[in-house]
Design a protein around this motif. Structure first.
Motif, mmCIF file in Angstrom:
data_model
loop_
_atom_site.group_PDB
_atom_site.id
_atom_site.type_symbol
_atom_site.label_atom_id
_atom_site.label_comp_id
_atom_site.label_asym_id
_atom_site.label_seq_id
_atom_site.Cartn_x
_atom_site.Cartn_y
_atom_site.Cartn_z
ATOM 1 N N LYS B 116 -63.553 34.917 -9.711
ATOM 2 C CA LYS B 116 -64.915 34.342 -9.949
ATOM 3 C C LYS B 116 -65.619 35.395 -10.012
ATOM 4 O O LYS B 116 -66.444 35.623 -8.767
ATOM 5 C CB LYS B 116 -65.022 32.982 -8.917
ATOM 6 C CG LYS B 116 -64.194 32.003 -9.323
ATOM 7 C CD LYS B 116 -64.792 30.725 -8.436
ATOM 8 C CE LYS B 116 -63.729 29.578 -8.864
ATOM 9 N NZ LYS B 116 -64.242 28.202 -8.272
ATOM 10 N N THR B 119 -69.235 35.546 -8.230
ATOM 11 C CA THR B 119 -69.472 35.348 -6.589
ATOM 12 C C THR B 119 -69.851 36.785 -6.208
ATOM 13 O O THR B 119 -69.176 37.766 -5.958
ATOM 14 C CB THR B 119 -68.330 34.958 -6.380
ATOM 15 O OG1 THR B 119 -67.816 33.588 -6.758
ATOM 16 C CG2 THR B 119 -68.545 34.504 -4.560
ATOM 17 N N LEU B 120 -71.083 36.691 -5.534
ATOM 18 C CA LEU B 120 -71.949 38.001 -5.140
ATOM 19 C C LEU B 120 -73.243 37.371 -4.314
ATOM 20 O O LEU B 120 -73.531 36.377 -4.393
ATOM 21 C CB LEU B 120 -71.896 39.147 -6.010
ATOM 22 C CG LEU B 120 -72.608 38.842 -7.263
ATOM 23 C CD1 LEU B 120 -74.237 38.479 -6.965
ATOM 24 C CD2 LEU B 120 -72.659 40.055 -7.858
ATOM 25 N N LYS B 121 -73.709 38.263 -3.490
ATOM 26 C CA LYS B 121 -75.031 38.305 -2.986
ATOM 27 C C LYS B 121 -75.957 38.903 -3.837
ATOM 28 O O LYS B 121 -75.703 40.026 -4.367
ATOM 29 C CB LYS B 121 -75.016 38.784 -1.346
ATOM 30 C CG LYS B 121 -74.307 38.116 -0.620
ATOM 31 C CD LYS B 121 -74.580 38.635 1.009
ATOM 32 C CE LYS B 121 -73.688 37.926 1.956
ATOM 33 N NZ LYS B 121 -72.073 38.064 1.781
ATOM 34 N N GLU B 161 -66.546 38.928 -5.760
ATOM 35 C CA GLU B 161 -65.072 38.542 -5.858
ATOM 36 C C GLU B 161 -64.200 39.127 -6.968
ATOM 37 O O GLU B 161 -64.364 38.299 -8.146
ATOM 38 C CB GLU B 161 -65.055 37.037 -5.968
ATOM 39 C CG GLU B 161 -63.575 36.501 -6.029
ATOM 40 C CD GLU B 161 -63.423 35.043 -5.959
ATOM 41 O OE1 GLU B 161 -63.587 34.266 -5.098
ATOM 42 O OE2 GLU B 161 -62.920 34.541 -7.035
ATOM 43 N N ARG D 88 -56.443 27.250 -9.645
ATOM 44 C CA ARG D 88 -57.057 28.233 -9.661
ATOM 45 C C ARG D 88 -57.992 28.334 -8.212
ATOM 46 O O ARG D 88 -58.104 29.244 -7.488
ATOM 47 C CB ARG D 88 -57.933 28.632 -10.782
ATOM 48 C CG ARG D 88 -58.615 30.140 -10.825
ATOM 49 C CD ARG D 88 -59.297 30.250 -12.118
ATOM 50 N NE ARG D 88 -60.191 31.421 -12.197
ATOM 51 C CZ ARG D 88 -61.222 31.502 -12.245
ATOM 52 N NH1 ARG D 88 -62.181 30.448 -12.758
ATOM 53 N NH2 ARG D 88 -61.983 32.687 -12.355
ATOM 54 N N LEU D 92 -57.946 31.109 -5.079
ATOM 55 C CA LEU D 92 -58.998 31.875 -4.675
ATOM 56 C C LEU D 92 -59.614 31.816 -3.384
ATOM 57 O O LEU D 92 -60.218 32.548 -2.835
ATOM 58 C CB LEU D 92 -60.115 31.962 -6.041
ATOM 59 C CG LEU D 92 -59.588 32.356 -7.324
ATOM 60 C CD1 LEU D 92 -60.807 32.128 -8.305
ATOM 61 C CD2 LEU D 92 -59.211 33.944 -7.173
ATOM 62 N N VAL D 231 -70.335 34.220 2.741
ATOM 63 C CA VAL D 231 -71.361 33.484 1.815
ATOM 64 C C VAL D 231 -71.921 34.095 0.634
ATOM 65 O O VAL D 231 -71.663 35.151 0.478
ATOM 66 C CB VAL D 231 -72.645 32.702 2.401
ATOM 67 C CG1 VAL D 231 -72.204 31.859 3.818
ATOM 68 C CG2 VAL D 231 -73.346 34.070 2.990
ATOM 69 N N ALA D 232 -72.295 33.647 -0.456
ATOM 70 C CA ALA D 232 -72.553 34.188 -1.805
ATOM 71 C C ALA D 232 -73.973 33.528 -2.061
ATOM 72 O O ALA D 232 -74.545 32.499 -1.423
ATOM 73 C CB ALA D 232 -71.676 33.956 -2.703
ATOM 74 N N GLY D 233 -74.889 34.150 -2.923
ATOM 75 C CA GLY D 233 -75.997 33.699 -3.548
ATOM 76 C C GLY D 233 -77.191 34.503 -2.940
ATOM 77 O O GLY D 233 -77.019 35.526 -2.361
ATOM 78 N N ARG D 234 -78.325 33.832 -3.299
ATOM 79 C CA ARG D 234 -79.477 34.685 -3.057
ATOM 80 C C ARG D 234 -79.486 34.788 -1.450
ATOM 81 O O ARG D 234 -79.228 33.613 -0.727
ATOM 82 C CB ARG D 234 -80.867 33.886 -3.441
ATOM 83 C CG ARG D 234 -81.985 34.990 -3.488
ATOM 84 C CD ARG D 234 -83.237 34.112 -3.893
ATOM 85 N NE ARG D 234 -84.332 35.227 -4.319
ATOM 86 C CZ ARG D 234 -84.809 36.163 -3.513
ATOM 87 N NH1 ARG D 234 -84.592 36.324 -2.379
ATOM 88 N NH2 ARG D 234 -85.583 37.152 -4.068
ATOM 89 N N THR D 235 -80.208 35.929 -1.070
ATOM 90 C CA THR D 235 -79.759 36.198 0.596
ATOM 91 C C THR D 235 -81.247 36.952 0.775
ATOM 92 O O THR D 235 -81.841 37.775 0.045
ATOM 93 C CB THR D 235 -78.710 36.957 0.895
ATOM 94 O OG1 THR D 235 -78.607 37.307 2.334
ATOM 95 C CG2 THR D 235 -78.647 38.388 0.205
#
Lengths: 247, 247, 247, 247
Positions: B116, B119-121, B161, D88, D92, D231-235
């Motif tokens: 995926k 998937t990252l920050k 990822e 999958r 992962l 964790v992923a996403g806006r940070t």
């Protein structure tokens, strides 16, 4: 779970020559790490230091070591070449090796990796290091979060002249603007090697829980595995040679 | 030197919908990169965008592409699956692919790498990025120094990822405290893939000389090589089977 | 295309001591390979042998070498350690190195890789070897088919104690029942290394077209690249340290 | 030692449609492997087959699986895409996956690796295979010797279109003249994947002790590890942005 036999090798000069360092590690870096391992992991701990006979790494000690930790800095050149070769033999034969911080420039690390592993940028101004987990699923990162911080550390910066690691577990961010591959695994022969960057002697890095946790994880990860038997040398053919079997 | 046929694919929505972005890239990100490549490298440049028929990636265009660049962001989901498969076929057959910035979350990048990759920050506050060279001898780093800085960029942070890159060419340091694997190479099938992080649409990143130089280097690196012929499927034995030849 | 400066190092003992080998390579293995390279590639060729002063590898020769080829067998131990270190320095600084056949046990190969690269199975009975292409898209495999055969060769069999290659280009099948990783690439420092298995002195392997083609391909592949400038050592911070910037 | 929850997925068509195969595996390949694992390893075993509802891979089954084994051949195309995506997701997220023999062409293997993993040479004439251990120290090779033989097997030959494995544990030699990368590990996301070549349905391969031992070793190797939280996403930035800190 089996009890692992861990030997912690420390140069053990700073702690005896420098009051500030002695204040942080009164019984030496080796014992700070050893005390943690004894209470946190299923291990027996032996320590060995540069100024002991054979640097404390007699054949018997090496034969009874599952995982060897290595911290050196001032006196890499004083380590005897014949003992470096013995340690190398044991790693290639399956002993785990964990190289800590300034051990990056040790004879044994350079001998096993082949490049000039002492080549990097550095600055011992005491700055913030943030160690980021790159392989979240790796056993060496067990129990951590996305990252952990070390309030004051020596900086090591890229380019670090190492072979591409098999696995890159950590990358560090430094306050002064650099980055570094801080957790690197290698398989060499039958042995497993882990390089872990943190640990300058003038800061209490080996009293920090995340750093110790990583070392404990790495000891378990680097433990020898039985693997497959293997022989080398001249060998008889398994299939008959010289019978023309081409269709 | 052969003239490489480069196709630059751009989603090309931001530039038409947002005045600020249009001000930076009046003819689109694709043309900013294309203009550079035309003057700096031995290339022919074709551009292709999402809203053209077949996204501009007809069979003929793909058959005539040595290296494809990919920039997308808002509308990854609108890219047709059948065209993603055609691009994948071409990469596995030897076409180079350079995935830029938010292309990390594109269908084609995820399709070729399997994880995926979205998937990252991230954080688009406009902060300083310092891109460090990790593999100094790599042709993609040609002509750079130890690092280069981008004054204002969107941050991407680990954990990203992706499968372990074959080669890790760049690692970024961000002002806000994160790190990122910013230059990653992969060999997949006969094709070469390079992911290069910089390039948020609201900052003039593709007008910066170091960023453009890296893209030019990567185009040359990703060019197809002839390699060896190869067939698959049911095959007759080369050696005779069933004749007992064991000694 | 630039003219590459290639130096071919040969132990050059078998050809002077053994009539059979002399019959196959009257002017030595080095000249058999050199003659091919001169007619097939854009190269200048220098040769160097063990019994010349400094083994023919003076500072001037090394400084003027883009790619060094290495064939040795009987007398690895006679190669001077200081010259091995100079060759290593040049490889880490960008010179290409191609290690041929029994050069697997040479000091320079072991020095650069760190493991006991002399460890493998062998048998010099003269048997069929079939070299399979694993990375069809790799430039070192250019112009080959799925495989090529060597009618009579010495067998080398796994387990070969090498670090995992960056790229595994060839695997050999042997008539007597073994397999071997016969084409292995490594990046070390700024240099590129290729190990290529075929080439026992008692068989005319370096007169075979596919073997020579691979060596020519490897020379082009191993050529130095400019890369990025890099410095090491103590370095001033780029960002200000000690200003509390934590939010 | 923890009890691992293993789910063995089998297409289970050959055994119900072909008398010869039914004679070898009266209760199916899944049960032959499961019976071995139950007596040799600390595991609970669940089986799942194509023709069960949701192919036996309900959300509950997947959520309760530490390691999934996959054997398929005739009917890869009948496996539902939505279930492939669920598998999958689980890999992962940390579930181990062991892909057996003709599972090389399964949707899940190709989905996770990205290349056309079905591409290889093959021949089902029943010939001798000799599986050589390449990484003697690897836990998946535990308890083996230098090699083991399978008297009659289907041949798979290179070029096998897979990404370079993280670790290459086995290479096979075939009587008919081919070689194959028969034991390949991959880390993808938090999960570990092992591909193991042997296992054609018309030969009693899964009754052979070495083959079963490798599968048991692989199950232990592929077990999930806790790793680090991520964790992923806006940070939000960790360090303050926009304060000029450049020296």
């Amino acid at each position: 779970m089996t009890t692992l036999k861990v030997t912690i090798w420390n140069e053990y000069r700073h702690e005896r020559q420098n009051e500030h360092v002695a204040g942080i590690y009164p019984r030496g870096i080796h014992n700070a790490i050893g005390d943690y391992l004894l209470q946190a992991e299923s291990v027996e701990v032996t320590t060995a230091t540069l100024d002991e006979p054979e640097h404390g790494l007699t054949d018997e000690v090496l034969a009874n070591t599952d995982v060897l930790l290595w911290w050196g800095h001032l006196a890499h050149g004083e380590v005897r070449d014949d003992i470096v070769e013995k340690v190398r033999d044991r790693v290639l034969d399956g002993m785990g090796l964990i190289v800590l911080h300034s051990g990056h420039a040790s004879k044994i690390f350079e001998r096993l990796l082949g490049t000039k592993t002492g080549t990097l940028k550095w600055r011992d101004d005491g700055e913030r290091e943030r160690v980021w987990v790159i392989e979240s699923g790796h056993p060496i990162a067990e129990g951590l979060g996305d990252y952990f911080e070390i309030p004051k550390e020596e900086m090591y910066g890229e380019r670090f002249e190492i072979p591409t690691p098999d696995e890159l577990v950590f990358i560090s961010w430094f306050e002064g603007g650099e980055v570094f591959r801080s957790g690197c695994t290698y398989r060499r022969g039958r042995g497993k090697i882990f390089y872990f960057r943190p640990g300058h002697e003038t800061f209490p890095v080996y009293h920090q829980s995340e750093v110790l946790k990583v070392i404990g994880n790495a000891v378990r990860w680097a433990a020898p595995t039985q693997g497959a038997a293997s022989v080398a040398g001249r060998t008889e053919p398994i299939e008959q040679i010289g019978v023309s079997t081409a269709k």
